[in-house]
Scaffold this motif. Sequence first.
Motif, mmCIF file in Angstrom:
data_model
loop_
_atom_site.group_PDB
_atom_site.id
_atom_site.type_symbol
_atom_site.label_atom_id
_atom_site.label_comp_id
_atom_site.label_asym_id
_atom_site.label_seq_id
_atom_site.Cartn_x
_atom_site.Cartn_y
_atom_site.Cartn_z
ATOM 1 N N VAL A 257 12.671 5.418 -1.754
ATOM 2 C CA VAL A 257 11.629 6.272 -1.180
ATOM 3 C C VAL A 257 10.245 5.642 -1.309
ATOM 4 C CG1 VAL A 257 10.558 8.561 -1.283
ATOM 5 C CG2 VAL A 257 13.003 8.309 -1.769
ATOM 6 N N PHE A 258 9.968 5.103 -2.517
ATOM 7 C CA PHE A 258 8.633 4.562 -2.789
ATOM 8 C C PHE A 258 8.700 3.064 -3.069
ATOM 9 C CE2 PHE A 258 8.291 8.972 -4.430
ATOM 10 C CZ PHE A 258 7.167 9.400 -3.737
ATOM 11 N N GLU A 259 7.560 2.396 -2.866
ATOM 12 C CA GLU A 259 7.443 1.027 -3.361
ATOM 13 C C GLU A 259 6.023 0.805 -3.871
ATOM 14 O OE1 GLU A 259 9.403 -1.913 -0.943
ATOM 15 O OE2 GLU A 259 8.298 -3.543 -1.950
ATOM 16 N N PHE A 260 5.927 0.147 -5.019
ATOM 17 C CA PHE A 260 4.624 -0.103 -5.627
ATOM 18 C C PHE A 260 3.926 -1.237 -4.889
ATOM 19 C CE2 PHE A 260 1.479 -1.088 -8.814
ATOM 20 C CZ PHE A 260 1.172 0.175 -9.297
ATOM 21 N N ALA A 261 2.617 -1.070 -4.674
ATOM 22 C CA ALA A 261 1.843 -2.060 -3.917
ATOM 23 C C ALA A 261 0.684 -2.573 -4.753
ATOM 24 C CB ALA A 261 1.311 -1.412 -2.652
ATOM 25 N N THR A 262 0.457 -3.868 -4.685
ATOM 26 C CA THR A 262 -0.714 -4.440 -5.354
ATOM 27 C C THR A 262 -1.529 -5.312 -4.401
ATOM 28 O OG1 THR A 262 0.688 -6.253 -6.126
ATOM 29 C CG2 THR A 262 0.241 -4.473 -7.708
ATOM 30 N N GLU A 263 -0.889 -5.873 -3.389
ATOM 31 C CA GLU A 263 -1.565 -6.784 -2.469
ATOM 32 C C GLU A 263 -1.899 -6.053 -1.168
ATOM 33 O OE1 GLU A 263 -2.146 -9.790 -3.697
ATOM 34 O OE2 GLU A 263 -0.982 -9.239 -5.469
ATOM 35 N N PRO A 264 -2.978 -6.496 -0.470
ATOM 36 C CA PRO A 264 -3.355 -5.815 0.771
ATOM 37 C C PRO A 264 -2.225 -5.805 1.802
ATOM 38 C CG PRO A 264 -5.009 -7.455 0.136
ATOM 39 C CD PRO A 264 -3.893 -7.600 -0.825
ATOM 40 N N GLU A 265 -1.451 -6.906 1.854
ATOM 41 C CA GLU A 265 -0.407 -6.995 2.885
ATOM 42 C C GLU A 265 0.827 -6.149 2.549
ATOM 43 O OE1 GLU A 265 -1.623 -9.457 1.096
ATOM 44 O OE2 GLU A 265 -0.039 -10.738 0.262
ATOM 45 N N ASP A 266 0.901 -5.659 1.318
ATOM 46 C CA ASP A 266 2.069 -4.858 0.921
ATOM 47 C C ASP A 266 2.205 -3.589 1.770
ATOM 48 O OD1 ASP A 266 2.577 -6.690 -1.029
ATOM 49 O OD2 ASP A 266 1.845 -5.463 -2.706
ATOM 50 N N ALA A 267 1.071 -2.999 2.139
ATOM 51 C CA ALA A 267 1.106 -1.701 2.823
ATOM 52 C C ALA A 267 1.974 -1.766 4.076
ATOM 53 C CB ALA A 267 -0.310 -1.246 3.166
ATOM 54 N N ALA A 268 1.698 -2.733 4.951
ATOM 55 C CA ALA A 268 2.447 -2.828 6.216
ATOM 56 C C ALA A 268 3.917 -3.137 5.950
ATOM 57 C CB ALA A 268 1.827 -3.896 7.106
ATOM 58 N N ALA A 269 4.182 -4.016 4.966
ATOM 59 C CA ALA A 269 5.572 -4.404 4.683
ATOM 60 C C ALA A 269 6.366 -3.206 4.166
ATOM 61 C CB ALA A 269 5.585 -5.543 3.672
ATOM 62 N N ILE A 270 5.732 -2.397 3.314
ATOM 63 C CA ILE A 270 6.425 -1.236 2.744
ATOM 64 C C ILE A 270 6.711 -0.202 3.835
ATOM 65 C CG2 ILE A 270 6.184 0.703 1.127
ATOM 66 C CD1 ILE A 270 4.577 -1.246 -0.708
ATOM 67 N N LYS A 271 5.725 -0.013 4.702
ATOM 68 C CA LYS A 271 5.956 0.933 5.820
ATOM 69 C C LYS A 271 7.113 0.440 6.687
ATOM 70 C CE LYS A 271 3.914 3.102 9.881
ATOM 71 N NZ LYS A 271 3.922 4.536 9.622
ATOM 72 N N LYS A 272 7.115 -0.855 6.955
ATOM 73 C CA LYS A 272 8.168 -1.433 7.792
ATOM 74 C C LYS A 272 9.548 -1.212 7.168
ATOM 75 C CE LYS A 272 8.851 -5.459 10.659
ATOM 76 N NZ LYS A 272 8.848 -6.892 10.666
ATOM 77 N N ALA A 273 9.568 -1.250 5.836
ATOM 78 C CA ALA A 273 10.843 -1.035 5.130
ATOM 79 C C ALA A 273 11.207 0.450 5.056
ATOM 80 C CB ALA A 273 10.757 -1.637 3.734
ATOM 81 N N GLY A 274 10.354 1.304 5.640
ATOM 82 C CA GLY A 274 10.660 2.737 5.696
ATOM 83 C C GLY A 274 10.386 3.476 4.389
ATOM 84 N N LYS A 275 9.480 2.901 3.564
ATOM 85 C CA LYS A 275 9.191 3.567 2.276
ATOM 86 C C LYS A 275 7.722 3.997 2.211
ATOM 87 C CE LYS A 275 12.289 0.340 0.033
ATOM 88 N NZ LYS A 275 12.463 -0.499 -1.161
ATOM 89 N N LEU A 276 7.418 4.751 1.179
ATOM 90 C CA LEU A 276 6.052 5.238 0.981
ATOM 91 C C LEU A 276 5.299 4.302 0.043
ATOM 92 C CD1 LEU A 276 6.948 9.028 0.657
ATOM 93 C CD2 LEU A 276 5.954 7.865 2.653
ATOM 94 N N ILE A 277 4.005 4.167 0.293
ATOM 95 C CA ILE A 277 3.182 3.120 -0.332
ATOM 96 C C ILE A 277 2.452 3.660 -1.556
ATOM 97 C CG2 ILE A 277 1.260 1.534 0.081
ATOM 98 C CD1 ILE A 277 2.026 2.100 3.210
ATOM 99 N N VAL A 278 2.578 2.943 -2.664
ATOM 100 C CA VAL A 278 1.952 3.411 -3.911
ATOM 101 C C VAL A 278 1.037 2.338 -4.498
ATOM 102 C CG1 VAL A 278 2.368 4.361 -6.217
ATOM 103 C CG2 VAL A 278 3.995 4.832 -4.369
ATOM 104 N N TYR A 279 -0.254 2.390 -4.134
ATOM 105 C CA TYR A 279 -1.264 1.623 -4.857
ATOM 106 C C TYR A 279 -1.733 2.500 -6.012
ATOM 107 C CZ TYR A 279 -1.804 -1.657 -0.902
ATOM 108 O OH TYR A 279 -1.589 -2.595 0.069
#
Length: 408
Positions: free
Chosen positions: A124-146
């Motif tokens: 459901v979720f994926e942890f994000a630290t890098e700016p490019e993570d947001a688009a990749a996580i959305k593409k993977a169908g998950k919710l973005i957690v900075y």
Amino acid sequence: MLKLNKKMVSVAIGLLLSQTACASPTSLEDATAIQRSIVTLDTHLDTPAHLVQPGFDILERHTYGHDFSQVDVPRMLEGALDGGFWVIYSPQGPLTQEGYEDSRDTAILRALAIHTMVTANPDVFEFATEPEDAAAIKKAGKLIVYMSMENSYPLGTDVSLLETFYKLGLRMVGPVHFKNNQFGDSSTDPSGIKWGGLSPLGEELVAEANRLGIVLDGSHAHDKTTEDMIRLSKTPIILSHTGTKAIYDHPRNVDDALLKKLAASGGVIQMNAYSDYLADLPKNPERAEAYKGLFALRAQGVDMDALIEKRREIEHEHPAVKATFEVYMKHFLHALKVVGPKHVGIGADWDGGGGVKDMMDVVNLPRITQRLLDEGYTKSDLEDIWANNALRVLQAAKDYSESLKTAK
Ligand SMILES: [Zn+2]
């Protein structure tokens, strides 16, 4: 034959234009579809405060009317919100070693609660630290957690602790909350200003955040503190949840001059939906008194279910007066008019006091997109507003930090 005079021609053209303008207001369905197709981030989600409450399940659908929560997975999906900056919030305590240490431990536990939400729900979720993570996580169908921090009070007097939080994934930090602290002046401390902006330790915090690649957040900071942050930070700052003084003159909002200074330095304002900061709402002393009683019960350690039940009673007897969605959009459109769509975003203060009539939780977020489209903003503007501006500021913070490493 009827001859049109000049006035009649201009009336006719005016009528025609007004018809074209009104001919195609965006449907909420279309707005939602467009919002779903782009990355959407809210830069101030106070939801982690709920994560640590026993019985709160982020995967389940809650309602504001029942437990006053505003964000969960089903509602994020319905409201086309991909994620955002999940906040480690610390209330301001005494400026003592003991106070700092208590708060530090609570802040670390809050960071762990955010990580636990992600690791317990890896689909459901994926942890994000890098700016490019947001688009990749959305593409993977998950919710973005900075992850971000509201109030740096738990860092105590040693800014090197910021690196520990950086390693835990922190990418945004705001020095102060409701009151002045060791890092600088707040916009709302009843005792007025103490430092005249950032304190010397606050200046160290700015340098350390720059060194690590953490975005500085001027929300809640006194205007002087924000000015200091803009002046001293090597990278653009963000106001993660703030409004405009031009629409409502409140210390939590910024005036046009500061807004322009923020934008000129590359920064971003993320529009806050905290009703009391949006408009001069009628005071309700009975409600305030009832809430005092509720806080006293909380201090006595009364359990959460009983507190929520009590709160429902208060809300029933003394309902809150909320600002309207239109007033929220007034702040939004004013900021857009003053600094343009490259410098405005969304940080509605969900689960931290945010919410206006007709937008009391994230389900109703497509109303913003709908309204912006009707105002003539393009899909590309929406991409900037909904995510790219905040991510650009994060990229700048990262680039600066990297440049220090390669310069060595
Ligand atoms: Zn706040």
